[in-house]
Design a protein around this motif. Sequence first.
Motif, PDB file in Angstrom:
ATOM      1  N   GLU A 124       8.719  -1.015   5.731  1.00 45.48           N
ATOM      2  CA  GLU A 124       8.505  -1.020   7.191  1.00 45.48           C
ATOM      3  C   GLU A 124       9.795  -1.383   7.948  1.00 45.48           C
ATOM      4  O   GLU A 124       9.787  -2.314   8.769  1.00 45.48           O
ATOM      5  CB  GLU A 124       7.404  -2.018   7.574  1.00 45.48           C
ATOM      6  CG  GLU A 124       6.057  -1.744   6.936  1.00 45.48           C
ATOM      7  CD  GLU A 124       5.184  -0.796   7.743  1.00 45.48           C
ATOM      8  OE1 GLU A 124       5.650  -0.228   8.762  1.00 45.48           O
ATOM      9  OE2 GLU A 124       4.030  -0.596   7.329  1.00 45.48           O
ATOM     10  N   TYR A 130      -4.537  -7.578  -8.724  1.00 43.55           N
ATOM     11  CA  TYR A 130      -4.364  -8.976  -8.347  1.00 43.55           C
ATOM     12  C   TYR A 130      -5.638  -9.703  -8.773  1.00 43.55           C
ATOM     13  O   TYR A 130      -6.718  -9.374  -8.288  1.00 43.55           O
ATOM     14  CB  TYR A 130      -4.195  -9.123  -6.823  1.00 43.55           C
ATOM     15  CG  TYR A 130      -2.924  -8.504  -6.276  1.00 43.55           C
ATOM     16  CD1 TYR A 130      -1.693  -9.136  -6.416  1.00 43.55           C
ATOM     17  CD2 TYR A 130      -2.963  -7.292  -5.591  1.00 43.55           C
ATOM     18  CE1 TYR A 130      -0.532  -8.576  -5.895  1.00 43.55           C
ATOM     19  CE2 TYR A 130      -1.809  -6.721  -5.065  1.00 43.55           C
ATOM     20  CZ  TYR A 130      -0.603  -7.367  -5.230  1.00 43.55           C
ATOM     21  OH  TYR A 130       0.544  -6.813  -4.716  1.00 43.55           O
ATOM     22  N   ALA A 161      -5.420  -2.915  -7.017  1.00 44.09           N
ATOM     23  CA  ALA A 161      -4.691  -2.661  -5.754  1.00 44.09           C
ATOM     24  C   ALA A 161      -4.015  -1.302  -5.784  1.00 44.09           C
ATOM     25  O   ALA A 161      -3.861  -0.651  -4.748  1.00 44.09           O
ATOM     26  CB  ALA A 161      -3.660  -3.759  -5.509  1.00 44.09           C
ATOM     27  N   PRO A 215      -2.740   3.380   5.543  1.00 41.56           N
ATOM     28  CA  PRO A 215      -3.210   2.260   6.362  1.00 41.56           C
ATOM     29  C   PRO A 215      -2.956   0.918   5.676  1.00 41.56           C
ATOM     30  O   PRO A 215      -2.662   0.876   4.477  1.00 41.56           O
ATOM     31  CB  PRO A 215      -4.715   2.528   6.481  1.00 41.56           C
ATOM     32  CG  PRO A 215      -5.050   3.354   5.293  1.00 41.56           C
ATOM     33  CD  PRO A 215      -3.838   4.164   4.962  1.00 41.56           C
ATOM     34  N   SER A 216      -3.095  -0.141   6.434  1.00 47.59           N
ATOM     35  CA  SER A 216      -2.884  -1.485   5.917  1.00 47.59           C
ATOM     36  C   SER A 216      -3.803  -1.736   4.717  1.00 47.59           C
ATOM     37  O   SER A 216      -4.986  -1.394   4.748  1.00 47.59           O
ATOM     38  CB  SER A 216      -3.204  -2.476   7.035  1.00 47.59           C
ATOM     39  OG  SER A 216      -3.001  -3.763   6.559  1.00 47.59           O
ATOM     40  N   GLY A 217      -3.223  -2.281   3.658  1.00 46.51           N
ATOM     41  CA  GLY A 217      -4.031  -2.644   2.493  1.00 46.51           C
ATOM     42  C   GLY A 217      -4.234  -1.524   1.488  1.00 46.51           C
ATOM     43  O   GLY A 217      -4.931  -1.702   0.492  1.00 46.51           O
ATOM     44  N   CYS A 218      -3.604  -0.351   1.696  1.00 51.79           N
ATOM     45  CA  CYS A 218      -3.855   0.776   0.781  1.00 51.79           C
ATOM     46  C   CYS A 218      -3.045   0.662  -0.511  1.00 51.79           C
ATOM     47  O   CYS A 218      -3.262   1.432  -1.438  1.00 51.79           O
ATOM     48  CB  CYS A 218      -3.580   2.108   1.469  1.00 51.79           C
ATOM     49  SG  CYS A 218      -1.836   2.410   1.778  1.00 51.79           S
ATOM     50  N   GLY A 219      -2.080  -0.275  -0.548  1.00 45.24           N
ATOM     51  CA  GLY A 219      -1.345  -0.480  -1.806  1.00 45.24           C
ATOM     52  C   GLY A 219       0.121  -0.064  -1.772  1.00 45.24           C
ATOM     53  O   GLY A 219       0.794  -0.096  -2.807  1.00 45.24           O
ATOM     54  N   LYS A 220       0.643   0.277  -0.588  1.00 43.68           N
ATOM     55  CA  LYS A 220       2.035   0.754  -0.489  1.00 43.68           C
ATOM     56  C   LYS A 220       3.029  -0.294  -0.983  1.00 43.68           C
ATOM     57  O   LYS A 220       3.902  -0.012  -1.804  1.00 43.68           O
ATOM     58  CB  LYS A 220       2.393   1.095   0.977  1.00 43.68           C
ATOM     59  CG  LYS A 220       1.411   1.986   1.689  1.00 43.68           C
ATOM     60  CD  LYS A 220       1.834   2.223   3.128  1.00 43.68           C
ATOM     61  CE  LYS A 220       1.789   1.030   4.046  1.00 43.68           C
ATOM     62  NZ  LYS A 220       0.444   0.553   4.417  1.00 43.68           N
ATOM     63  N   THR A 221       2.885  -1.528  -0.446  1.00 44.01           N
ATOM     64  CA  THR A 221       3.842  -2.574  -0.810  1.00 44.01           C
ATOM     65  C   THR A 221       3.723  -2.919  -2.294  1.00 44.01           C
ATOM     66  O   THR A 221       4.731  -3.191  -2.951  1.00 44.01           O
ATOM     67  CB  THR A 221       3.591  -3.838   0.047  1.00 44.01           C
ATOM     68  OG1 THR A 221       3.699  -3.448   1.416  1.00 44.01           O
ATOM     69  CG2 THR A 221       4.599  -4.924  -0.242  1.00 44.01           C
ATOM     70  N   THR A 222       2.513  -2.839  -2.821  1.00 43.06           N
ATOM     71  CA  THR A 222       2.331  -3.135  -4.252  1.00 43.06           C
ATOM     72  C   THR A 222       3.089  -2.110  -5.103  1.00 43.06           C
ATOM     73  O   THR A 222       3.703  -2.467  -6.112  1.00 43.06           O
ATOM     74  CB  THR A 222       0.829  -3.174  -4.594  1.00 43.06           C
ATOM     75  OG1 THR A 222       0.204  -4.123  -3.731  1.00 43.06           O
ATOM     76  CG2 THR A 222       0.592  -3.587  -6.034  1.00 43.06           C
TER      77      THR A 222
HETATM   78  P1  ATP Z   1       0.245  -3.449   4.618  1.00 43.15           P
HETATM   79  O1  ATP Z   1       0.642  -2.166   5.280  1.00 43.15           O
HETATM   80  O2  ATP Z   1      -0.749  -4.237   5.409  1.00 43.15           O
HETATM   81  O3  ATP Z   1       1.415  -4.262   4.144  1.00 43.15           O
HETATM   82  P2  ATP Z   1      -0.127  -2.298   1.968  1.00 43.15           P
HETATM   83  O4  ATP Z   1      -0.574  -0.885   2.009  1.00 43.15           O
HETATM   84  O5  ATP Z   1       1.311  -2.549   1.708  1.00 43.15           O
HETATM   85  O6  ATP Z   1      -0.594  -3.047   3.292  1.00 43.15           O
HETATM   86  P3  ATP Z   1      -0.626  -4.068  -0.266  1.00 43.15           P
HETATM   87  O7  ATP Z   1       0.094  -5.220   0.327  1.00 43.15           O
HETATM   88  O8  ATP Z   1       0.007  -3.356  -1.395  1.00 43.15           O
HETATM   89  O9  ATP Z   1      -1.027  -3.017   0.867  1.00 43.15           O
HETATM   90  O10 ATP Z   1      -2.066  -4.587  -0.724  1.00 43.15           O
HETATM   91  C1  ATP Z   1      -2.978  -3.789  -1.471  1.00 43.15           C
HETATM   92  C2  ATP Z   1      -4.230  -4.604  -1.757  1.00 43.15           C
HETATM   93  O11 ATP Z   1      -3.910  -5.715  -2.598  1.00 43.15           O
HETATM   94  C3  ATP Z   1      -4.891  -5.191  -0.515  1.00 43.15           C
HETATM   95  O12 ATP Z   1      -6.273  -5.124  -0.685  1.00 43.15           O
HETATM   96  C4  ATP Z   1      -4.411  -6.628  -0.503  1.00 43.15           C
HETATM   97  O13 ATP Z   1      -5.364  -7.473   0.101  1.00 43.15           O
HETATM   98  C5  ATP Z   1      -4.266  -6.942  -1.971  1.00 43.15           C
HETATM   99  N1  ATP Z   1      -3.173  -7.927  -2.230  1.00 43.15           N
HETATM  100  C6  ATP Z   1      -1.879  -7.797  -1.881  1.00 43.15           C
HETATM  101  N2  ATP Z   1      -1.149  -8.866  -2.278  1.00 43.15           N
HETATM  102  C7  ATP Z   1      -2.018  -9.702  -2.901  1.00 43.15           C
HETATM  103  C8  ATP Z   1      -1.885 -10.991  -3.546  1.00 43.15           C
HETATM  104  N3  ATP Z   1      -0.704 -11.587  -3.647  1.00 43.15           N
HETATM  105  N4  ATP Z   1      -3.006 -11.544  -4.055  1.00 43.15           N
HETATM  106  C9  ATP Z   1      -4.205 -10.916  -3.997  1.00 43.15           C
HETATM  107  N5  ATP Z   1      -4.382  -9.715  -3.404  1.00 43.15           N
HETATM  108  C10 ATP Z   1      -3.323  -9.101  -2.867  1.00 43.15           C
END
Ligand code: ATP
Length: 362
Positions: A162, A14, A19, A38-45
């Motif tokens: 989730e 990003y 990410a 954990p939150s922010g580890c990149g799963k949703t990406t």
């Molecule tokens: P959660 O469980 O909180 O949803 P996650 O494991 O799914 O977290 P992601 O949403 O994939 O994590 O985010 C991975 C990293 O990319 C994080 O550091 C987040 O801040 C960053 N990130 C996610 N979406 C964006 C965006 N649209 N713009 C900039 N950074 C982003």
Amino acid sequence: MSPILKVDDISCQYEGESAVNHTSFDLDKGTLACLLGPSGCGKTTVLRAITGFQKLAGGSITLNDICISSARINIPPEKRNISMVFQDYALFPHLTVEKNIEAGLFGKDPPSRKAAVVEILEYVRLSDYSKRYPHELSGGQQQRVALARALAPKPWLLLMDEPFSNLDFELREKLGHEVRELLKEIGTTCILVTHDQQDAFTFGDVVGVMNEGRIEQWGTPYNIYHQPETRFVANFVGDGVFLNGTLVSDGKIQCELSQYGERDLTGDVSDDRIQHDLQQIKPGSGKEVQVLIRPDDIIHDDDSPTTARIIKKAFRGESYLYTLALPSGTRVLTLVPSHHDHGVGESLGIKLDINHLIYFDR
Ligand code: ATP
């Protein structure tokens, strides 16, 4: 049989910030997988990359032998034959159950749409609810409608982000089992994203534990829990403490708890890692390690000559999780059936019962 999904060395960014970092995994048809972290580890990406809403900076994704994403290729999301279930179900409030499901079947002629709705409603056991509106259903039923809508087009891959996080603890475990059984019955291939290990263990045939944009371990729930390959996985999954110890030449680990066991802290010496480490040890010396002690490695025994003081207790229903202080002050955890109700400050007889010895370099 080649895997239905191949995620090969993908990276996502990003605005130049990484990410997801060189992540790979394969899924066979019919496998239910979880990405846990954990939150922010990149799963949703990772999910967004698979759906096509996130471009790849590197690597490739292949579904059913078709490359759907790479740095150069990006097949549009609607052409990928992938369905998604969201955390809030995203049902249309003004449409009945059957119309909600039909909405996922655009492009089909009306008779085949109707037939597909009838078929999937039977699968999710909601045939009697087809004329109801979402607000006339329980949370669990709404989730089954969302699932039915996602499954009706017979996708090659189902993704769930989730899906149980809005539900209370008991319901999420029950639904986790139900959804698992339903998807197994249909033979769906699915990836579920969660930060909750219980969701992952209830649902997944395989679990990928993610940390800082990478998969640290990919394995069965049993392996992830009992054979964590990294300190992060050991810490993130399950309770436990790390104790300093020394691996000595016969494969035993000497640590503060060594004297507590009928069984020694001995690793499986056929294990490649222990073999490798033992070869590095010079005669008369040892290797400094940290050994993972899970709460179920320490059992309560009133007759044990060894005792530890209770510092803290947490009621878990069928058991108490006691935090204990050894005579040196080192803290360990033990899980004890809750009819053994001891007070903070009391001493508890304990002994070691370790089946899987997990250690890391100090
Ligand atoms: P959660 O469980 O909180 O949803 P996650 O494991 O799914 O977290 P992601 O949403 O994939 O994590 O985010 C991975 C990293 O990319 C994080 O550091 C987040 O801040 C960053 N990130 C996610 N979406 C964006 C965006 N649209 N713009 C900039 N950074 C982003």
